[in-house]
Design a protein around this motif. Structure first.
Motif, PDB file in Angstrom:
ATOM      1  N   SER A   1      91.305  60.228-114.463  1.00  0.00           N
ATOM      2  CA  SER A   1      92.400  59.703-115.277  1.00  0.00           C
ATOM      3  C   SER A   1      91.863  58.638-116.229  1.00  0.00           C
ATOM      4  O   SER A   1      90.666  58.373-116.284  1.00  0.00           O
ATOM      5  N   LYS A   2      92.750  58.046-117.004  1.00  0.00           N
ATOM      6  CA  LYS A   2      92.336  57.051-117.998  1.00  0.00           C
ATOM      7  C   LYS A   2      91.737  55.822-117.296  1.00  0.00           C
ATOM      8  O   LYS A   2      92.242  55.381-116.256  1.00  0.00           O
ATOM      9  N   PRO A   3      90.671  55.250-117.862  1.00  0.00           N
ATOM     10  CA  PRO A   3      90.127  54.021-117.267  1.00  0.00           C
ATOM     11  C   PRO A   3      91.079  52.847-117.478  1.00  0.00           C
ATOM     12  O   PRO A   3      91.878  52.842-118.418  1.00  0.00           O
ATOM     13  N   SER A   4      90.968  51.889-116.600  1.00  0.00           N
ATOM     14  CA  SER A   4      91.789  50.688-116.752  1.00  0.00           C
ATOM     15  C   SER A   4      91.120  49.723-117.729  1.00  0.00           C
ATOM     16  O   SER A   4      89.956  49.897-118.108  1.00  0.00           O
ATOM     17  N   SER A   5      91.844  48.703-118.110  1.00  0.00           N
ATOM     18  CA  SER A   5      91.296  47.709-119.036  1.00  0.00           C
ATOM     19  C   SER A   5      90.192  46.880-118.388  1.00  0.00           C
ATOM     20  O   SER A   5      89.376  46.265-119.078  1.00  0.00           O
TER      21      SER A   5
ATOM     22  N   SER B   1      87.844  48.124-116.231  1.00  0.00           N
ATOM     23  CA  SER B   1      86.648  48.887-115.861  1.00  0.00           C
ATOM     24  C   SER B   1      86.480  50.072-116.807  1.00  0.00           C
ATOM     25  O   SER B   1      87.457  50.750-117.153  1.00  0.00           O
ATOM     26  N   PRO B   2      85.241  50.364-117.222  1.00  0.00           N
ATOM     27  CA  PRO B   2      85.011  51.530-118.081  1.00  0.00           C
ATOM     28  C   PRO B   2      84.920  52.835-117.300  1.00  0.00           C
ATOM     29  O   PRO B   2      84.752  53.904-117.894  1.00  0.00           O
ATOM     30  N   VAL B   3      85.029  52.741-115.966  1.00  0.00           N
ATOM     31  CA  VAL B   3      84.858  53.928-115.121  1.00  0.00           C
ATOM     32  C   VAL B   3      86.228  54.508-114.764  1.00  0.00           C
ATOM     33  O   VAL B   3      86.993  53.881-114.021  1.00  0.00           O
ATOM     34  N   PRO B   4      86.563  55.693-115.280  1.00  0.00           N
ATOM     35  CA  PRO B   4      87.865  56.278-114.961  1.00  0.00           C
ATOM     36  C   PRO B   4      87.927  56.736-113.511  1.00  0.00           C
ATOM     37  O   PRO B   4      86.950  57.289-112.995  1.00  0.00           O
ATOM     38  N   PRO B   5      89.047  56.510-112.834  1.00  0.00           N
ATOM     39  CA  PRO B   5      89.163  56.902-111.430  1.00  0.00           C
ATOM     40  C   PRO B   5      89.430  58.395-111.273  1.00  0.00           C
ATOM     41  O   PRO B   5      89.821  59.084-112.215  1.00  0.00           O
TER      42      PRO B   5
ATOM     43  N   GLU C   1      80.150  66.719-112.878  1.00  0.00           N
ATOM     44  CA  GLU C   1      79.621  65.373-113.137  1.00  0.00           C
ATOM     45  C   GLU C   1      79.127  64.689-111.851  1.00  0.00           C
ATOM     46  O   GLU C   1      79.359  63.498-111.617  1.00  0.00           O
ATOM     47  N   SER C   2      78.413  65.465-111.044  1.00  0.00           N
ATOM     48  CA  SER C   2      77.945  64.967-109.756  1.00  0.00           C
ATOM     49  C   SER C   2      77.205  63.643-109.853  1.00  0.00           C
ATOM     50  O   SER C   2      77.383  62.751-109.014  1.00  0.00           O
ATOM     51  N   ILE C   3      76.384  63.505-110.894  1.00  0.00           N
ATOM     52  CA  ILE C   3      75.558  62.289-110.987  1.00  0.00           C
ATOM     53  C   ILE C   3      76.373  61.039-111.269  1.00  0.00           C
ATOM     54  O   ILE C   3      75.866  59.920-111.114  1.00  0.00           O
ATOM     55  N   ALA C   4      77.631  61.218-111.685  1.00  0.00           N
ATOM     56  CA  ALA C   4      78.481  60.068-112.021  1.00  0.00           C
ATOM     57  C   ALA C   4      79.491  59.747-110.927  1.00  0.00           C
ATOM     58  O   ALA C   4      80.348  58.872-111.109  1.00  0.00           O
ATOM     59  N   VAL C   5      79.395  60.427-109.789  1.00  0.00           N
ATOM     60  CA  VAL C   5      80.367  60.269-108.706  1.00  0.00           C
ATOM     61  C   VAL C   5      79.683  59.610-107.514  1.00  0.00           C
ATOM     62  O   VAL C   5      78.592  60.015-107.105  1.00  0.00           O
ATOM     63  N   THR C   6      80.312  58.595-106.944  1.00  0.00           N
ATOM     64  CA  THR C   6      79.731  57.902-105.793  1.00  0.00           C
ATOM     65  C   THR C   6      79.858  58.763-104.534  1.00  0.00           C
ATOM     66  O   THR C   6      80.658  59.703-104.473  1.00  0.00           O
ATOM     67  N   ASN C   7      79.106  58.401-103.520  1.00  0.00           N
ATOM     68  CA  ASN C   7      79.204  59.134-102.260  1.00  0.00           C
ATOM     69  C   ASN C   7      80.574  58.964-101.608  1.00  0.00           C
ATOM     70  O   ASN C   7      81.088  59.887-100.959  1.00  0.00           O
TER      71      ASN C   7
ATOM     72  N   ARG D   1      83.124  60.710-117.562  1.00  0.00           N
ATOM     73  CA  ARG D   1      82.502  59.422-117.282  1.00  0.00           C
ATOM     74  C   ARG D   1      81.289  59.236-118.182  1.00  0.00           C
ATOM     75  O   ARG D   1      80.547  60.178-118.439  1.00  0.00           O
ATOM     76  N   LEU D   2      81.131  58.006-118.642  1.00  0.00           N
ATOM     77  CA  LEU D   2      79.998  57.689-119.503  1.00  0.00           C
ATOM     78  C   LEU D   2      78.675  58.022-118.804  1.00  0.00           C
ATOM     79  O   LEU D   2      78.580  57.881-117.589  1.00  0.00           O
ATOM     80  N   PRO D   3      77.703  58.517-119.594  1.00  0.00           N
ATOM     81  CA  PRO D   3      77.617  58.497-121.059  1.00  0.00           C
ATOM     82  C   PRO D   3      78.337  59.639-121.761  1.00  0.00           C
ATOM     83  O   PRO D   3      78.310  59.708-122.986  1.00  0.00           O
ATOM     84  N   LEU D   4      78.963  60.557-121.012  1.00  0.00           N
ATOM     85  CA  LEU D   4      79.739  61.609-121.670  1.00  0.00           C
ATOM     86  C   LEU D   4      80.992  61.009-122.277  1.00  0.00           C
ATOM     87  O   LEU D   4      81.631  60.133-121.690  1.00  0.00           O
ATOM     88  N   ARG D   5      81.361  61.519-123.437  1.00  0.00           N
ATOM     89  CA  ARG D   5      82.616  61.156-124.079  1.00  0.00           C
ATOM     90  C   ARG D   5      83.417  62.428-124.254  1.00  0.00           C
ATOM     91  O   ARG D   5      82.965  63.376-124.888  1.00  0.00           O
TER      92      ARG D   5
END
Length: 317
Positions: free
Chosen positions: A18-22, A24-28, A57-63, A288-292
Protein backbone atom coordinates in the motif's frame (compact mmCIF):
# COMPACT_ATOMS: atom_id res chain seq x y z
CA UNK A 1 13.03 -38.63 -3.32
CA UNK A 2 11.05 -35.40 -3.00
CA UNK A 3 8.09 -34.90 -5.32
CA UNK A 4 8.15 -31.83 -7.59
CA UNK A 5 5.32 -29.35 -8.03
CA UNK A 6 2.65 -30.74 -10.36
CA UNK A 7 2.82 -29.65 -14.02
CA UNK A 8 0.83 -26.65 -15.17
CA UNK A 9 0.78 -22.86 -15.14
CA UNK A 10 2.06 -21.08 -12.05
CA UNK A 11 2.16 -17.37 -11.29
CA UNK A 12 5.10 -15.57 -9.71
CA UNK A 13 2.80 -13.25 -7.86
CA UNK A 14 3.70 -9.63 -7.20
CA UNK A 15 3.85 -8.67 -3.54
CA UNK A 16 1.21 -6.03 -2.92
CA UNK A 17 2.21 -2.89 -1.02
CA UNK A 18 0.00 0.00 0.00
CA UNK A 19 1.00 3.67 -0.02
CA UNK A 20 3.95 4.56 2.23
CA UNK A 21 3.32 6.75 5.22
CA UNK A 22 4.80 10.21 5.66
CA UNK A 23 7.16 8.82 8.30
CA UNK A 24 8.70 6.02 6.20
CA UNK A 25 9.61 5.52 2.53
CA UNK A 26 8.88 1.79 2.85
CA UNK A 27 5.31 0.88 1.84
CA UNK A 28 3.69 -1.76 4.06
CA UNK A 29 2.26 -5.07 2.90
CA UNK A 30 -1.24 -4.86 1.45
CA UNK A 31 -2.70 -8.20 2.51
CA UNK A 32 -6.23 -7.37 1.33
CA UNK A 33 -5.22 -6.98 -2.31
CA UNK A 34 -2.83 -9.91 -1.97
CA UNK A 35 -5.79 -12.07 -0.97
CA UNK A 36 -8.01 -10.84 -3.79
CA UNK A 37 -5.36 -11.53 -6.39
CA UNK A 38 -4.51 -14.93 -4.91
CA UNK A 39 -8.10 -16.15 -4.96
CA UNK A 40 -8.65 -14.76 -8.47
CA UNK A 41 -5.73 -16.82 -9.74
CA UNK A 42 -6.79 -19.99 -7.91
CA UNK A 43 -10.34 -19.65 -9.24
CA UNK A 44 -9.16 -19.30 -12.83
CA UNK A 45 -7.11 -22.44 -13.26
CA UNK A 46 -3.66 -21.46 -12.03
CA UNK A 47 -1.97 -24.58 -10.66
CA UNK A 48 -0.01 -22.82 -7.93
CA UNK A 49 1.81 -19.67 -6.86
CA UNK A 50 5.38 -18.58 -6.37
CA UNK A 51 5.54 -16.15 -3.45
CA UNK A 52 8.50 -13.84 -2.94
CA UNK A 53 10.30 -14.66 -6.14
CA UNK A 54 11.87 -11.98 -8.31
CA UNK A 55 8.44 -10.62 -9.30
CA UNK A 56 7.54 -10.72 -5.60
CA UNK A 57 10.40 -8.33 -4.75
CA UNK A 58 11.92 -10.91 -2.42
CA UNK A 59 15.06 -8.87 -1.80
CA UNK A 60 12.98 -5.98 -0.44
CA UNK A 61 10.93 -8.04 2.03
CA UNK A 62 12.06 -8.77 5.59
CA UNK A 63 12.00 -12.25 7.06
CA UNK A 64 9.23 -11.20 9.44
CA UNK A 65 7.18 -10.00 6.46
CA UNK A 66 7.95 -13.27 4.66
CA UNK A 67 6.35 -15.20 7.49
CA UNK A 68 3.35 -12.86 7.58
CA UNK A 69 2.77 -12.95 3.82
CA UNK A 70 3.07 -16.69 3.28
CA UNK A 71 1.03 -17.51 6.39
CA UNK A 72 -1.71 -15.12 5.30
CA UNK A 73 -1.89 -16.49 1.76
CA UNK A 74 -2.04 -20.07 3.07
CA UNK A 75 -4.78 -19.20 5.56
CA UNK A 76 -6.88 -17.41 2.95
CA UNK A 77 -6.53 -20.30 0.48
CA UNK A 78 -7.56 -22.77 3.17
CA UNK A 79 -10.51 -20.58 4.14
CA UNK A 80 -11.63 -20.51 0.49
CA UNK A 81 -11.39 -24.33 0.35
CA UNK A 82 -8.19 -24.47 -1.69
CA UNK A 83 -6.63 -26.95 0.70
CA UNK A 84 -3.04 -27.99 -0.06
CA UNK A 85 -2.88 -25.49 -2.94
CA UNK A 86 0.72 -25.46 -4.23
CA UNK A 87 2.84 -22.65 -2.81
CA UNK A 88 6.48 -22.22 -3.80
CA UNK A 89 8.58 -19.75 -1.80
CA UNK A 90 11.40 -17.91 -3.53
CA UNK A 91 14.76 -17.02 -2.04
CA UNK A 92 17.33 -14.57 -3.42
CA UNK A 93 20.22 -14.54 -0.95
CA UNK A 94 23.91 -15.22 -1.51
CA UNK A 95 24.67 -17.17 1.66
CA UNK A 96 23.81 -20.74 2.61
CA UNK A 97 22.62 -19.87 6.13
CA UNK A 98 20.52 -16.90 4.97
CA UNK A 99 18.89 -19.09 2.34
CA UNK A 100 18.18 -21.84 4.87
CA UNK A 101 16.67 -19.30 7.27
CA UNK A 102 14.25 -18.15 4.59
CA UNK A 103 13.39 -21.74 3.64
CA UNK A 104 12.67 -22.63 7.27
CA UNK A 105 10.45 -19.57 7.70
CA UNK A 106 8.65 -20.41 4.47
CA UNK A 107 8.08 -24.03 5.51
CA UNK A 108 6.68 -23.00 8.89
CA UNK A 109 4.38 -20.51 7.15
CA UNK A 110 2.87 -23.10 4.81
CA UNK A 111 4.93 -23.29 1.60
CA UNK A 112 5.61 -26.75 0.15
CA UNK A 113 8.66 -26.01 -2.05
CA UNK A 114 11.50 -23.52 -2.25
CA UNK A 115 12.72 -21.79 -5.42
CA UNK A 116 16.36 -20.91 -4.80
CA UNK A 117 17.97 -18.28 -7.01
CA UNK A 118 21.55 -19.03 -8.03
CA UNK A 119 24.11 -16.92 -6.11
CA UNK A 120 25.44 -14.49 -8.69
CA UNK A 121 27.61 -12.06 -6.71
CA UNK A 122 30.82 -13.87 -7.71
CA UNK A 123 29.50 -14.98 -11.10
CA UNK A 124 32.66 -14.01 -12.99
CA UNK A 125 34.85 -16.39 -10.98
CA UNK A 126 32.43 -19.05 -9.76
CA UNK A 127 32.89 -22.66 -10.90
CA UNK A 128 30.27 -25.26 -11.72
CA UNK A 129 31.58 -27.36 -8.83
CA UNK A 130 31.05 -24.38 -6.55
CA UNK A 131 27.42 -24.12 -7.70
CA UNK A 132 26.93 -27.85 -7.13
CA UNK A 133 28.34 -27.68 -3.61
CA UNK A 134 26.32 -24.53 -2.75
CA UNK A 135 23.00 -26.08 -3.80
CA UNK A 136 23.91 -29.41 -2.20
CA UNK A 137 24.65 -27.75 1.14
CA UNK A 138 21.24 -26.06 1.04
CA UNK A 139 19.35 -29.14 -0.10
CA UNK A 140 20.99 -31.25 2.62
CA UNK A 141 19.46 -29.06 5.33
CA UNK A 142 16.34 -27.54 3.76
CA UNK A 143 12.99 -28.48 5.29
CA UNK A 144 11.48 -27.93 1.83
CA UNK A 145 12.30 -29.66 -1.44
CA UNK A 146 14.08 -27.06 -3.54
CA UNK A 147 14.09 -26.02 -7.17
CA UNK A 148 17.05 -24.38 -8.91
CA UNK A 149 16.21 -20.90 -10.15
CA UNK A 150 18.34 -19.83 -13.11
CA UNK A 151 17.61 -16.21 -14.00
CA UNK A 152 20.83 -14.74 -15.38
CA UNK A 153 19.38 -11.23 -15.81
CA UNK A 154 19.07 -10.73 -12.03
CA UNK A 155 22.02 -12.87 -10.94
CA UNK A 156 24.98 -11.29 -12.72
CA UNK A 157 24.66 -13.57 -15.78
CA UNK A 158 25.81 -16.58 -13.76
CA UNK A 159 26.17 -19.63 -16.03
CA UNK A 160 24.76 -23.00 -14.99
CA UNK A 161 25.69 -25.87 -17.28
CA UNK A 162 23.32 -28.70 -18.21
CA UNK A 163 25.72 -31.11 -16.50
CA UNK A 164 25.36 -29.14 -13.26
CA UNK A 165 21.59 -29.51 -13.34
CA UNK A 166 21.83 -33.24 -14.03
CA UNK A 167 24.33 -33.73 -11.19
CA UNK A 168 22.07 -31.84 -8.78
CA UNK A 169 18.97 -33.74 -9.96
CA UNK A 170 20.29 -36.86 -8.23
CA UNK A 171 19.90 -35.16 -4.83
CA UNK A 172 16.81 -36.46 -3.05
CA UNK A 173 15.74 -32.94 -1.99
CA UNK A 174 16.23 -31.15 -5.34
CA UNK A 175 13.14 -31.58 -7.48
CA UNK A 176 13.23 -29.20 -10.42
CA UNK A 177 14.26 -25.96 -12.04
CA UNK A 178 12.86 -22.69 -13.29
CA UNK A 179 14.72 -21.36 -16.33
CA UNK A 180 14.10 -17.67 -16.96
CA UNK A 181 16.11 -17.14 -20.13
CA UNK A 182 15.88 -17.82 -23.85
CA UNK A 183 18.16 -20.87 -24.05
CA UNK A 184 15.86 -23.55 -25.46
CA UNK A 185 18.84 -25.85 -25.84
CA UNK A 186 19.11 -26.06 -22.05
CA UNK A 187 15.37 -26.69 -21.74
CA UNK A 188 15.68 -29.53 -24.23
CA UNK A 189 18.71 -31.11 -22.57
CA UNK A 190 16.97 -31.11 -19.19
CA UNK A 191 13.35 -31.86 -20.09
CA UNK A 192 14.22 -34.55 -22.63
CA UNK A 193 17.01 -36.15 -20.60
CA UNK A 194 16.87 -39.97 -20.48
CA UNK A 195 18.38 -40.03 -16.97
CA UNK A 196 16.17 -41.54 -14.26
CA UNK A 197 16.92 -38.59 -11.94
CA UNK A 198 15.48 -36.19 -14.55
CA UNK A 199 12.13 -37.94 -15.01
CA UNK A 200 8.99 -35.93 -14.37
CA UNK A 201 8.09 -37.74 -11.15
CA UNK A 202 11.23 -36.32 -9.52
CA UNK A 203 12.64 -33.36 -11.48
CA UNK A 204 10.46 -30.94 -13.44
CA UNK A 205 11.63 -28.05 -15.59
CA UNK A 206 9.51 -24.92 -15.89
CA UNK A 207 10.10 -21.95 -18.14
CA UNK A 208 9.87 -18.51 -16.61
CA UNK A 209 8.77 -17.09 -19.97
CA UNK A 210 5.25 -17.74 -21.22
CA UNK A 211 6.31 -16.85 -24.76
CA UNK A 212 8.28 -20.13 -24.72
CA UNK A 213 5.43 -22.34 -23.55
CA UNK A 214 4.74 -24.12 -26.85
CA UNK A 215 8.35 -25.16 -27.57
CA UNK A 216 9.09 -25.93 -23.91
CA UNK A 217 6.12 -28.28 -23.54
CA UNK A 218 7.01 -29.89 -26.86
CA UNK A 219 10.42 -30.95 -25.55
CA UNK A 220 8.98 -32.25 -22.28
CA UNK A 221 8.87 -29.26 -19.96
CA UNK A 222 6.35 -29.23 -17.11
CA UNK A 223 4.82 -25.80 -17.70
CA UNK A 224 5.49 -22.14 -16.98
CA UNK A 225 5.95 -19.88 -13.97
CA UNK A 226 4.83 -16.84 -15.89
CA UNK A 227 4.32 -13.18 -15.04
CA UNK A 228 1.69 -12.48 -17.71
CA UNK A 229 -0.49 -15.16 -16.10
CA UNK A 230 -0.79 -12.81 -13.12
CA UNK A 231 -2.92 -10.64 -15.41
CA UNK A 232 -4.46 -13.18 -17.81
CA UNK A 233 -4.58 -16.51 -15.96
CA UNK A 234 -7.27 -18.19 -18.05
CA UNK A 235 -5.47 -17.36 -21.29
CA UNK A 236 -2.22 -19.00 -20.22
CA UNK A 237 -4.07 -21.99 -18.79
CA UNK A 238 -5.98 -22.36 -22.07
CA UNK A 239 -2.75 -22.16 -24.05
CA UNK A 240 -1.29 -24.90 -21.87
CA UNK A 241 -4.37 -27.05 -22.46
CA UNK A 242 -4.31 -26.57 -26.23
CA UNK A 243 -0.68 -27.68 -26.38
CA UNK A 244 -1.21 -30.69 -24.12
CA UNK A 245 -4.26 -31.73 -26.19
CA UNK A 246 -2.26 -31.51 -29.42
CA UNK A 247 -4.40 -28.70 -30.85
CA UNK A 248 -1.41 -27.00 -32.36
CA UNK A 249 -3.12 -24.63 -34.80
CA UNK A 250 -5.04 -23.03 -31.96
CA UNK A 251 -1.98 -23.14 -29.72
CA UNK A 252 0.21 -21.36 -32.27
CA UNK A 253 -2.40 -18.64 -32.75
CA UNK A 254 -2.72 -18.03 -29.02
CA UNK A 255 1.02 -18.33 -28.40
CA UNK A 256 1.66 -15.47 -30.83
CA UNK A 257 -0.70 -13.16 -28.93
CA UNK A 258 0.79 -14.18 -25.59
CA UNK A 259 4.31 -13.62 -26.90
CA UNK A 260 3.46 -10.02 -27.81
CA UNK A 261 1.87 -9.38 -24.43
CA UNK A 262 4.83 -10.85 -22.58
CA UNK A 263 6.90 -7.92 -23.82
CA UNK A 264 5.50 -5.77 -21.02
CA UNK A 265 6.60 -8.17 -18.29
CA UNK A 266 9.97 -8.91 -19.87
CA UNK A 267 10.70 -5.26 -20.66
CA UNK A 268 9.44 -3.67 -17.44
CA UNK A 269 9.71 -6.57 -14.99
CA UNK A 270 7.92 -6.13 -11.66
CA UNK A 271 6.77 -2.64 -12.62
CA UNK A 272 5.15 -3.92 -15.82
CA UNK A 273 3.47 -6.85 -14.06
CA UNK A 274 2.02 -4.56 -11.38
CA UNK A 275 0.89 -2.04 -13.97
CA UNK A 276 -0.92 -4.76 -15.90
CA UNK A 277 -2.62 -6.06 -12.77
CA UNK A 278 -3.76 -2.52 -11.93
CA UNK A 279 -4.99 -1.61 -15.43
CA UNK A 280 -6.73 -4.92 -16.18
CA UNK A 281 -7.80 -6.28 -12.78
CA UNK A 282 -8.02 -3.06 -10.78
CA UNK A 283 -5.69 -3.97 -7.89
CA UNK A 284 -3.04 -1.34 -7.40
CA UNK A 285 0.30 -1.86 -5.67
CA UNK A 286 3.31 0.25 -4.86
CA UNK A 287 6.84 -1.01 -5.45
CA UNK A 288 9.64 -0.78 -2.91
CA UNK A 289 12.67 1.34 -3.66
CA UNK A 290 14.80 1.36 -5.71
CA UNK A 291 11.89 0.30 -7.95
CA UNK A 292 9.42 3.04 -8.79
CA UNK A 293 6.00 1.82 -9.80
CA UNK A 294 3.57 3.23 -12.29
CA UNK A 295 3.49 3.97 -16.01
CA UNK A 296 2.08 7.04 -17.69
CA UNK A 297 -0.83 6.76 -20.10
CA UNK A 298 1.63 7.52 -22.88
CA UNK A 299 3.88 4.63 -21.83
CA UNK A 300 0.87 2.34 -21.56
CA UNK A 301 -0.39 3.29 -25.02
CA UNK A 302 1.97 0.88 -26.81
CA UNK A 303 0.45 -2.05 -24.92
CA UNK A 304 -3.24 -1.20 -25.31
CA UNK A 305 -3.79 -3.08 -28.56
CA UNK A 306 -2.32 -6.40 -27.52
CA UNK A 307 -3.83 -6.16 -24.05
CA UNK A 308 -7.25 -5.61 -25.65
CA UNK A 309 -6.68 -8.83 -27.61
CA UNK A 310 -5.67 -10.64 -24.46
CA UNK A 311 -8.73 -9.36 -22.60
CA UNK A 312 -10.91 -10.80 -25.37
CA UNK A 313 -9.07 -14.11 -25.10
CA UNK A 314 -9.53 -14.08 -21.33
CA UNK A 315 -13.31 -13.96 -21.81
CA UNK A 316 -13.32 -17.02 -24.10
CA UNK A 317 -14.67 -20.23 -22.64
Amino acid sequence: MASPPPPGIYVPVPTFFSKPSSSSPVPPLDLDNQTKHTLHLAANGIKGLVLLGSTGESIAVTNAERKTLISHVRQELDRANYKSYPLIAGTATQGIEDTLTQLRISADAGAQWGLVLAPGFFATCITQQGIIEWYTAIADQSPLPIMIYHYPAVSNSIPIAASTFTTLSSHSNICGAKLSHGDLTLHTLLASSPLDSMKLDHFTTFTGLGQQLLPVLTVGGAGAIDGLAAIFPKTLVRLYGLIKDGKLDGARRLQEIVARGEGLVVGRGVVGAKEGVKRVLGWESECRLPLRGGMTDTEWEQWKEVFAELEREEKER
